[in-house]
Design a protein around this motif. Structure first.
Motif, mmCIF file in Angstrom:
data_model
loop_
_atom_site.group_PDB
_atom_site.id
_atom_site.type_symbol
_atom_site.label_atom_id
_atom_site.label_comp_id
_atom_site.label_asym_id
_atom_site.label_seq_id
_atom_site.Cartn_x
_atom_site.Cartn_y
_atom_site.Cartn_z
ATOM 1 N N ASP A 1 0.847 -1.196 0.000
ATOM 2 C CA ASP A 1 0.000 0.000 0.000
ATOM 3 C C ASP A 1 0.878 1.240 0.000
ATOM 4 O O ASP A 1 1.994 1.226 0.495
ATOM 5 N N GLN B 1 1.016 2.202 5.682
ATOM 6 C CA GLN B 1 0.477 1.297 6.705
ATOM 7 C C GLN B 1 1.228 -0.028 6.651
ATOM 8 O O GLN B 1 1.287 -0.734 7.648
ATOM 9 N N ARG C 1 -2.369 5.194 8.826
ATOM 10 C CA ARG C 1 -2.155 5.840 7.536
ATOM 11 C C ARG C 1 -1.281 7.073 7.756
ATOM 12 O O ARG C 1 -1.540 7.857 8.664
ATOM 13 N N ASP D 1 0.167 4.101 1.546
ATOM 14 C CA ASP D 1 -0.047 5.015 2.677
ATOM 15 C C ASP D 1 0.852 4.724 3.871
ATOM 16 O O ASP D 1 0.647 5.250 4.956
ATOM 17 N N ARG E 1 0.602 -3.077 12.327
ATOM 18 C CA ARG E 1 0.168 -2.168 11.269
ATOM 19 C C ARG E 1 0.045 -0.749 11.809
ATOM 20 O O ARG E 1 -0.632 -0.504 12.804
HETATM 21 MG MG MG Z 1 -4.489 2.118 4.129
#
Ligand code: MG
Ligand code: UDP
Length: 311
Positions: free
Chosen positions: A92, A96, A198, A94, A195
């Protein structure tokens, strides 16, 4: 090419530079040739300009610019179609998914695994609602499908070229990549991570897209909803049978035939409701069959700097 990193982009202008810097640091550590494939999935911000800027500095930065927003799974699929690396990473944009985890994944690949997915030990910055619905969804999905889709994973993973080649041969239009990859098999393992939130910007997965994705996952890997409709039908049929028996007996022996407006209303509405649910579920499957029969392209590219011979 040793590594391809596939990055779907939907309004990520605030994250692209930082992501690229962190990725580059990690990939330099691996001392191998890496291409970065950014798929701009119809962003409304300056994402594509930033990506083009990066590709002007580094010829290993590739981009695919979609004609509109096609969705995350399709963006990743386009990257899979065009990548040339022996190992392919999906991540991803962002942040994350921590790029540093790629090093651990590469180690597992060196041990002989063909897919290394990232499993979340914990997840930050996501609402209680999202966590609870996501975990409920994956539990249901696991219980009604025969393939082993791991819990608490997204699409962040590294895989061997061979898996990518199989994925390219899977023509389904409603993509549920994490399920498809489990289905393909090979030696699969995982690494764990926490995780993060964002980094900047907003989620590109509002409730509506999440729901569609969930239904894609279920319909692609399970017939359980259809079987459920069938068993509902059986249950209603049996109940109705007793109702008929009761009506006949009370008419023949007790002559009370006028009463019972509410029981009629209830059974009519109940059966109507069951039928509509049934038709709706069948409709979900049929619309997906329809999508695959139409043979429209999965995505439309406005512009790309990937030469066709790359494939
Ligand atoms: Mg995300
Ligand atoms: N994304 C995309 N198309 C979309 C929605 C999202 O390419 O229609 C990308 C997005 O830019 C990000 C990744 O998919 O790189 C995951 O999306 P997001 O972080 O918004 O999802 P969440 O983490 O909230 O589930």
């Amino acid at each position: 090419m040793d590594y391809s990193v596939i990055i779907p982009i939907y309004n990520e202008e605030e994250n692209i530079q930082l992501l690229y810097d962190r990725l580059q640091e990690v990939m330099t550590g691996l001392q191998s040739e890496t291409e970065y494939i950014f798929i701009n999935d119809g962003s409304a911000d300056a994402s594509i300009q930033l990506i083009k800027g990066l590709s002007a500095q580094n010829k290993h930065v590739k981009y695919i610019d979609f004609s509109r927003n096609f969705g995350h799974q399709i963006a990743v699929s386009a990257g899979l179609d065009k990548c040339a690396g022996n190992r392919v990473v999906i991540i991803d944009a962002d942040l994350q998914d921590p790029p540093e985890l790629i090093l651990e994944m590469a180690k597992k690949m060196d041990e002989g695994y063909e897919v290394v997915y990232a499993q979340r030990r914990s997840r930050k910055g996501e609402s209680f609602f999202k966590k609870i619905t996501a975990s409920g969804f994956y539990k249901i999905l696991r219980s009604i499908t025969s393939i082993d889709i791991p819990l608490n994973t997204g699409d962040f993973r590294m895989m061997d070229k061979r898996i990518v080649e199989v994925l390219r041969e899977m023509p389904e239009k409603n993509k549920f990549l994490r399920g498809q990859i489990s289905w393909i098999g090979f030696r699969q393992t995982f690494v764990e991570f926490d995780r993060a939130e964002r980094n900047a910007g907003e989620t590109g997965y509002p409730l509506k897209k999440m729901l569609r994705f969930a239904i894609d996952g279920i319909t692609a890997f399970s017939d359980a909803p259809l079987k459920f409709v069938f068993s509902m039908g059986i249950v209603v049929f049996i109940l109705t049978f007793f109702l008929i028996l009761y009506t006949l007996i009370s008419w023949l022996f007790f002559e009370n035939t006028v009463q019972g407006w509410s029981s009629i209303m209830i059974s009519v509405l109940f059966i109507g409701g069951v039928q509509m649910i049934g038709i709706g579920i069948i409709g979900e499957y049929i619309s997906r069959i329809g999508n695959n029969v139409k043979e429209r392209p999965l995505y439309i590219i406005r512009e790309s700097n990937i030469e066709e011979e790359n494939n």
